[in-house]
Design a protein around this motif. Sequence first.
Motif, short mmCIF file in Angstrom:
data_model
loop_
_atom_site.label_atom_id
_atom_site.label_comp_id
_atom_site.label_asym_id
_atom_site.label_seq_id
_atom_site.Cartn_x
_atom_site.Cartn_y
_atom_site.Cartn_z
N LYS A 1 56.87 72.93 65.25
CA LYS A 1 57.29 73.21 66.63
C LYS A 1 57.68 74.67 66.82
N ASN A 2 57.62 75.46 65.73
CA ASN A 2 58.02 76.87 65.81
C ASN A 2 59.40 77.02 66.43
N THR A 3 60.30 76.18 65.97
CA THR A 3 61.64 76.15 66.54
C THR A 3 62.68 76.19 65.43
N THR B 1 60.08 79.52 69.71
CA THR B 1 59.34 80.77 69.59
C THR B 1 57.92 80.58 70.11
N SER B 2 57.35 81.67 70.60
CA SER B 2 55.97 81.65 71.06
C SER B 2 55.36 83.02 70.83
N GLY B 3 54.05 83.09 70.95
CA GLY B 3 53.37 84.35 70.69
C GLY B 3 52.92 84.43 69.24
N ARG B 4 53.09 85.59 68.64
CA ARG B 4 52.63 85.82 67.27
C ARG B 4 53.62 85.26 66.26
N THR B 5 53.83 83.96 66.33
CA THR B 5 54.85 83.33 65.48
C THR B 5 54.48 83.39 64.01
N PHE B 6 53.20 83.56 63.70
CA PHE B 6 52.79 83.62 62.30
C PHE B 6 53.35 84.86 61.61
N SER B 7 53.80 85.82 62.39
CA SER B 7 54.35 87.05 61.81
C SER B 7 55.82 86.92 61.42
N ILE B 8 56.46 85.83 61.81
CA ILE B 8 57.90 85.68 61.58
C ILE B 8 58.17 85.26 60.15
N SER B 9 59.10 85.95 59.49
CA SER B 9 59.53 85.58 58.15
C SER B 9 61.00 85.19 58.10
#
Length: 122
Positions: free
Chosen positions: A75-77, A23-31
Amino acid sequence: VQLQAYGGGLVQAGGSLRLSCATSGRTFSISNMGWFRQVPGKEREFVANIRWTGGSTYYADSVKGRFTISRDNAKNTVYLQMNSLKPEDSAVYYCAADPRPNTWYDFQYQYWGQGTLVTVSS
């Protein structure tokens, strides 16, 4: 948020594959992140999902005990480890992400990756 799924391929029945979704971009928004799969001519079906906070996981009955979804926050993965693969697991696998933690159905997920093809030969 952008998602990129990879790791698909051709494997014999009984084998294993690990799919990844970066994932990339506004990953902090992912729940919530999920994996879905689709065979041509059929509806897309839920495979597994995971809560980004807490790590709770859920699986379709058809993959329970064989597939494992996990995440690497640094790693946002998100990964989908697929073991004991069967020919009926053959499909295009998609990863999806959503800002809401309790997301279950494909139409609820806001962000989608491009899909990666898994083919299991008998």
